[in-house]
Motif scaffolding. Structure first.
Motif, short mmCIF file in Angstrom:
data_model
loop_
_atom_site.label_atom_id
_atom_site.label_comp_id
_atom_site.label_asym_id
_atom_site.label_seq_id
_atom_site.Cartn_x
_atom_site.Cartn_y
_atom_site.Cartn_z
N ILE A 255 -7.40 -10.06 6.31
CA ILE A 255 -7.34 -11.30 5.38
C ILE A 255 -8.36 -11.30 4.30
CG2 ILE A 255 -8.03 -13.93 5.76
CD1 ILE A 255 -5.55 -13.38 7.19
N VAL A 256 -8.09 -11.44 3.29
CA VAL A 256 -9.01 -11.39 2.15
C VAL A 256 -9.57 -12.71 1.78
CG1 VAL A 256 -8.89 -10.83 -0.20
CG2 VAL A 256 -7.27 -9.98 0.96
N PRO A 257 -11.03 -12.48 1.71
CA PRO A 257 -11.93 -13.75 1.51
C PRO A 257 -11.65 -14.29 0.26
CG PRO A 257 -13.51 -11.66 2.16
CD PRO A 257 -11.88 -11.26 2.04
N ARG A 258 -11.69 -15.63 0.17
CA ARG A 258 -11.52 -16.31 -0.84
C ARG A 258 -11.95 -15.77 -2.30
NH1 ARG A 258 -10.21 -22.04 -1.26
NH2 ARG A 258 -10.56 -22.08 1.00
N ASP A 259 -13.19 -15.47 -2.33
CA ASP A 259 -13.73 -14.85 -3.55
C ASP A 259 -13.74 -13.23 -3.90
OD1 ASP A 259 -15.74 -14.24 -1.61
OD2 ASP A 259 -17.31 -14.87 -2.68
N MET A 260 -12.81 -12.62 -2.96
CA MET A 260 -12.95 -11.01 -3.35
C MET A 260 -11.63 -10.95 -4.28
SD MET A 260 -12.05 -7.83 -0.62
CE MET A 260 -13.88 -8.02 -0.13
N THR A 261 -11.97 -9.77 -5.31
CA THR A 261 -11.14 -9.04 -6.29
C THR A 261 -10.75 -7.98 -5.89
OG1 THR A 261 -12.23 -10.73 -7.86
CG2 THR A 261 -10.87 -8.91 -8.67
N LEU A 262 -9.37 -7.87 -6.10
CA LEU A 262 -8.76 -6.41 -5.67
C LEU A 262 -7.69 -6.22 -6.91
CD1 LEU A 262 -7.96 -6.86 -2.10
CD2 LEU A 262 -9.79 -5.67 -2.74
N ASP A 263 -7.55 -4.88 -6.96
CA ASP A 263 -6.62 -4.26 -8.06
C ASP A 263 -5.25 -4.50 -7.48
OD1 ASP A 263 -5.54 -1.55 -7.14
OD2 ASP A 263 -7.57 -1.92 -6.40
N PHE A 264 -4.40 -4.69 -8.26
CA PHE A 264 -3.14 -5.03 -8.00
C PHE A 264 -2.26 -4.16 -6.91
CE2 PHE A 264 1.64 -5.09 -8.47
CZ PHE A 264 1.93 -6.56 -8.13
N LEU A 265 -2.73 -2.87 -6.97
CA LEU A 265 -2.16 -2.01 -6.02
C LEU A 265 -2.48 -2.00 -4.64
CD1 LEU A 265 -0.33 1.04 -5.72
CD2 LEU A 265 -2.41 2.23 -5.84
N ARG A 266 -3.91 -2.31 -4.36
CA ARG A 266 -4.57 -2.44 -3.14
C ARG A 266 -4.03 -3.80 -2.61
NH1 ARG A 266 -6.36 1.26 -6.13
NH2 ARG A 266 -7.28 3.04 -4.91
N ARG A 267 -4.22 -4.91 -3.62
CA ARG A 267 -3.79 -6.29 -3.14
C ARG A 267 -2.63 -6.18 -2.44
NH1 ARG A 267 -5.63 -11.34 -4.11
NH2 ARG A 267 -7.02 -10.73 -5.60
N GLN A 268 -1.57 -5.67 -2.87
CA GLN A 268 -0.32 -5.88 -2.29
C GLN A 268 -0.08 -4.60 -1.18
OE1 GLN A 268 1.22 -8.10 -3.51
NE2 GLN A 268 0.14 -8.41 -5.15
N VAL A 269 -0.58 -3.52 -1.14
CA VAL A 269 -0.35 -2.48 -0.13
C VAL A 269 -1.09 -2.83 1.23
CG1 VAL A 269 -0.43 -0.03 0.26
CG2 VAL A 269 0.51 -0.75 -2.03
N LEU A 270 -2.26 -3.13 0.87
CA LEU A 270 -3.26 -3.12 2.08
C LEU A 270 -3.18 -4.25 2.94
CD1 LEU A 270 -6.86 -2.33 0.29
CD2 LEU A 270 -5.44 -0.84 1.83
N MET A 271 -2.38 -5.43 2.37
CA MET A 271 -2.16 -6.69 2.86
C MET A 271 -0.52 -6.84 3.71
SD MET A 271 -5.24 -7.33 2.18
CE MET A 271 -5.14 -7.04 0.39
N SER A 272 0.05 -5.49 3.31
CA SER A 272 1.51 -5.52 3.78
C SER A 272 1.84 -4.59 4.65
CB SER A 272 2.43 -5.47 2.31
OG SER A 272 2.08 -6.37 1.43
N ARG A 273 2.92 -4.78 5.34
CA ARG A 273 3.29 -3.81 6.56
C ARG A 273 4.98 -3.69 6.24
NH1 ARG A 273 2.44 -6.96 10.75
NH2 ARG A 273 0.40 -6.32 11.09
N ASN A 274 5.11 -2.59 6.29
CA ASN A 274 6.61 -1.98 6.49
C ASN A 274 7.12 -1.89 8.00
OD1 ASN A 274 6.60 -1.94 3.68
ND2 ASN A 274 7.83 0.04 3.76
N VAL A 275 8.39 -2.29 8.15
CA VAL A 275 8.86 -2.08 9.37
C VAL A 275 10.18 -0.92 9.36
CG1 VAL A 275 10.00 -3.36 11.29
CG2 VAL A 275 8.24 -4.44 9.98
N ARG A 276 9.88 -0.05 9.96
CA ARG A 276 11.01 0.95 10.02
C ARG A 276 12.02 0.58 11.27
NH1 ARG A 276 6.93 3.91 13.29
NH2 ARG A 276 5.96 4.59 11.24
N GLY A 277 13.31 1.06 10.89
CA GLY A 277 14.38 0.81 12.05
C GLY A 277 15.72 1.30 11.77
N GLY A 278 15.98 1.81 10.22
CA GLY A 278 17.27 2.14 9.92
C GLY A 278 18.02 0.85 9.65
N TYR A 279 19.56 1.27 9.26
CA TYR A 279 20.41 0.05 8.86
C TYR A 279 20.34 -1.16 9.51
CZ TYR A 279 24.48 -2.05 7.06
OH TYR A 279 25.67 -2.70 6.51
#
Length: 359
Positions: A254-278
């Motif tokens: 969870i990102v604090p209200r006043d924290m600033t992140l670059d776009f790459l980290r903002r999107q990758v660090l807060m997201s999770r992929n789910v593997r499992g095939g077709y």
């Protein structure tokens, strides 16, 4: 031009600022051609989805006064969810080059076939994409029935506090109400003057679809079976749709209200992929490639799987943690996180890279 994952390190300058790392990745991905439209894929999906929708209504008429209608209702939920995924793709400009074609396709699919307000959903979803998991910015973690942040949990008292401390176990049962919740939110929105663009079109689409749907069911079926059909369809629709979104960010930092992140980290660090095939790709509508979708939201859905090895390797080289787990493991993380939200106050989001850049 194809770019193999092993080629990525040579493409990164030695002394590039982290704020420019996404630009390097974006250039590499553009060179692969994976951002180009996939008209054949989407036209095929659109035609098949609409034929399936029509086929469901034929089945309702043919099955008639029988409890087998509950199987048809389950099939209806699956088809409507797939149409919702297509609306999502169109809203993200994945289907057509034209902004207007994408907007109107998403509006018609969402309103006329799913019964949801495109204008309401788009505003909410754009805020989520711009600041995933950030307090005060991402509406998907705003206070509601579920408490997603320690601050929201601390505001609960009495039985609501007890429920919040055990909310992980109630999360998936609550998803059975998510379909109804989405319809209610959509109706409230389109009934408000100037609430969404093109309200004169969207309101009749949403209200007409819901009214005709319910009306036809009660004309074709006895009241009890019609109500059961509605209950099964709405419950399964909520589980399928909510279950495709929940594993992507819940339990990530969870990102604090006043924290600033670059776009790459903002999107990758807060997201999770789910593997499992077709099968997982189909059930989740491609949203299981959540990292790639957040980095390249206009990339056609079938290309997300192809770009995934490039993004993964680039993140490893850039030192950006990349999270990917199995489907059931992802649900376990969601349940555990929600049951222990209060403890997250002891574990604030930390990112050395963000700290070195300043707030």
């Amino acid at each position: 031009m194809d770019v193999a994952p092993t080629d990525l390190p040579r493409a990164r300058p030695v002394a590039r600022r982290v704020t420019n790392e996404y630009s390097t990745l974006a250039r590499l991905v553009r060179e692969t051609g994976l951002l180009r439209r996939r008209y054949g894929y989407y036209w095929t999906r659109l035609v098949l989805a609409l034929l399936a929708f029509a086929g469901i209504w034929v089945a309702v008429a043919l099955v008639g006064n029988s409890w087998w209608q509950l199987v048809v209702a389950a099939a209806m939920a699956v088809v409507v969810t797939q149409i919702a995924f297509l609306g999502h793709d169109s809203a993200h400009r994945q289907i057509f080059r034209s902004r207007g074609w994408n907007d109107w396709t998403a509006r018609v699919l969402a309103g006329g076939f799913v019964g949801l307000s495109y204008g309401w959903w788009r505003t909410k979803h754009e805020r989520h994409h711009s600041a995933p998991n950030q307090e005060g910015e991402d509406p998907d973690i705003s206070p509601g029935v579920i408490s997603f942040t320690p601050a929201a949990l601390a505001a609960r008292t009495g039985w609501r506090a007890w429920l919040a401390h055990h909310q992980g176990w109630f999360f998936f049962p609550l998803l059975t109400l998510e379909g109804l919740n989405l319809h209610v939110a959509s109706v409230r929105t389109v009934l408000r003057k100037d609430a969404v663009p093109h309200r004169g079109v969207e309101a009749p689409l949403v209200l007409g679809r819901l009214a005709v749907y319910v009306g036809v069911l009660f004309v074709l079926l006895p009241p009890g079976k019609a109500a059961a059909f509605l209950g099964v369809q709405l419950a399964l629709f909520g589980v399928l749709l909510g279950g495709s979104f929940a594993p992507n960010h819940k339990g990530m930092p969870i990102v604090p209200r006043d924290m600033t992140l670059d776009f790459l980290r903002r999107q990758v660090l807060m997201s999770r992929n789910v593997r499992g095939g077709y099968a997982v790709d189909a059930v989740m509508g491609g949203l299981n490639y959540q990292i790639e979708h957040h980095l390249f939201p206009s990339m056609p859905r079938p290309n997300l799987k192809k770009v995934q090895p490039i993004v993964h390797t680039y993140c490893e080289f850039a030192g950006v943690p990349y999270t990917e787990v199995g489907l059931f493991r992802s649900y376990g993380i969601v349940v555990s996180y929600l049951n222990h939200v209060g403890l997250r106050a002891q574990e604030p989001f930390t990112c050395p890279l963000a700290a070195s850049l300043g707030r």
